[in-house]
Motif scaffolding. Sequence first.
Motif, PDB file in Angstrom:
ATOM      1  N   TYR A   1       0.771  -1.350  -0.002  1.00 12.38           N
ATOM      2  CA  TYR A   1       0.060  -0.058  -0.152  1.00 12.38           C
ATOM      3  C   TYR A   1       0.813   1.248   0.241  1.00 12.38           C
ATOM      4  O   TYR A   1       2.047   1.178   0.049  1.00 12.38           O
ATOM      5  CB  TYR A   1      -1.065  -0.050   1.197  1.00 12.38           C
TER       6      TYR A   1
ATOM      7  N   GLY B   1      -2.977  -1.426  -2.637  1.00 10.44           N
ATOM      8  CA  GLY B   1      -4.041  -0.102  -2.279  1.00 10.44           C
ATOM      9  C   GLY B   1      -3.481   1.059  -1.983  1.00 10.44           C
ATOM     10  O   GLY B   1      -2.068   1.123  -1.729  1.00 10.44           O
TER      11      GLY B   1
ATOM     12  N   LEU C   1      -8.421  -0.117  -3.912  1.00  7.14           N
ATOM     13  CA  LEU C   1      -7.536  -1.312  -3.925  1.00  7.14           C
ATOM     14  C   LEU C   1      -7.723  -2.338  -5.016  1.00  7.14           C
ATOM     15  O   LEU C   1      -8.887  -2.283  -5.467  1.00  7.14           O
ATOM     16  CB  LEU C   1      -7.493  -2.192  -2.564  1.00  7.14           C
TER      17      LEU C   1
ATOM     18  N   LEU D   1      -7.209  -2.355   5.429  1.00  4.03           N
ATOM     19  CA  LEU D   1      -6.737  -2.690   4.115  1.00  4.03           C
ATOM     20  C   LEU D   1      -6.362  -4.037   4.464  1.00  4.03           C
ATOM     21  O   LEU D   1      -6.612  -5.134   3.695  1.00  4.03           O
ATOM     22  CB  LEU D   1      -5.684  -1.828   3.605  1.00  4.03           C
TER      23      LEU D   1
END
Length: 567
Positions: free
Chosen positions: A450, A485, A495, A525
Amino acid sequence: MTSGDSRESALRPAPSDNRRAGRTVLFAARSATALHRLLDTLPVFAGDDRIARRFTLVPGSDFDAEALAAVERAGARTLPWERARAGSFDLIVAASPKGELRALRGALALLPHGAGFGKSLPGEGTPGAPSGLDPAFLLTGGTTLATRHALAHPDQLTRLAGTSPRAAAHAVVVGDPTLERLLAAVGHRDRYRAALGTGARRLVVLTSTWGPESLLRQRPDLVTELLALLGYDGYQLALVTHPNERSRRGSYDLEQGLGPALDAGLVLPGPHAEWATLLVAADAVVTDHGSTALYAAALGRRVVTAYDGGDELLADSPTGQLLAASPRLTAADALPGVLDRVLAAPRAPAALAAADAAFAHRGRALELLRDELYGLLGLAPTGPAPSPEPLPVPARPPRQPAAFLVEAELAGDRVTVARFPPWRTRPARFLAAEQGVAGERHAQSAGLLYRRRSDHQGGAHRVAWTATGWIDAALRDHPGCATAGVLLSQTRALLRRRGGPPLVLELAPRPCAGRLIHTDPAAALCAAHVWLAATPGAPATFTADIGGHTFPVTLRPATPAEAEQLL
């Protein structure tokens, strides 16, 4: 001008600075610990331009490294020891009876070195005598060292009178100026926790004194053990080290030795007053036999002892009484259960009594101390009653970890997530890493990558990823990654699971007692990564259990505009 005239002019304030019977006060410190105690007394002279303040380092301590750093940073006037002992002062203020204080000329006010006088140091002074109340240091040749010995509680005066009536005749009870700073700061607790990024987590502060019986010496692995056991989203861990330990190791070596723990989010306060800020912000304190525990108890913080015993603690002292009344941490993995019990129960009366036995005259200590010091100076105090100097807001937030080992469990429509340091040896479900911040080794091993949206700076040619452009590149360049994401805000992320469509994650805060609790969207996430592995597709709604708090999470298809927004 002769050299003697030059020396005297350096010791005495200039006439323009002392229009009304000026006085020179010398603050004499042997170590950083002693200096910090002295700095807490400075408000007694605030606003008085008749007072010239000077500082000197008394030789003879093994812990004098960086001792005067706090006053040097502030621009205060310091005197080399040889110049200090050659001069004469209206008042000398010290916080330790040890060293060559008798070489200085002037009335001496002696303050406590810490709280409670709970230690006796083997091989030093009178066997079994409390360090700081030992006649071996308070008397020389039958004469007293201090013109005035300021104590924090009447019981201390009683103890001193039992071992040295002559020294006790020069003692007076004024309270504890350091405690005044803490008590004055309790209304700033939310502000301190916000600066530390604590949020709704439990802030657990470990306090370690110095020497072979200290927490860091007896349990050197406790910090990393706790970080590996306590989930990042449920707990924040801080370590308060005694200034002597910082002097022994050096600030650089101390931080380097704690490097992996600091990367995992450990809070290490600065060497002066930030330790007190941490106590105000704390939920609980894990301590050895150092006097910091008494300040925590006086603030109402729950105290857990991790002291493994030895020859230093005086069992009948307030510190000894506090530790006897506190639950003991036998192993790191027992801490969550211990905290659940002590935080749910009322404060133990014995812990309250221990703090009451260490500190008297709460709220009046600076005023009483001012009367005593001005009496020694032969001056009447000027201006309003002194106020404690505010504790500092932590200026340097703890490091935000860039990689986590994640434990996760899916049960029905609930995903429970716990994040831990990447160096933890216990198995986990997957590794999550912040691309561009975590090291490449972690990025290449991550099941979830991420990044956080950042503010853009101007430039000749601005280049910016679109959200789906970055996600596609992350999945392409990291073949082991299953989900990538982008954290767009505190409540939204975009995402994509490998092979799936772009999705928007919407994360609602949790209401709690008139407040809203927001969690780190990176943790949400992690929950979505687990959900999509078991339940592909969207829309979907599930609950993420993060750090003991539950948050509603919604996954839905991203619109073309959302997928193409710039990062």
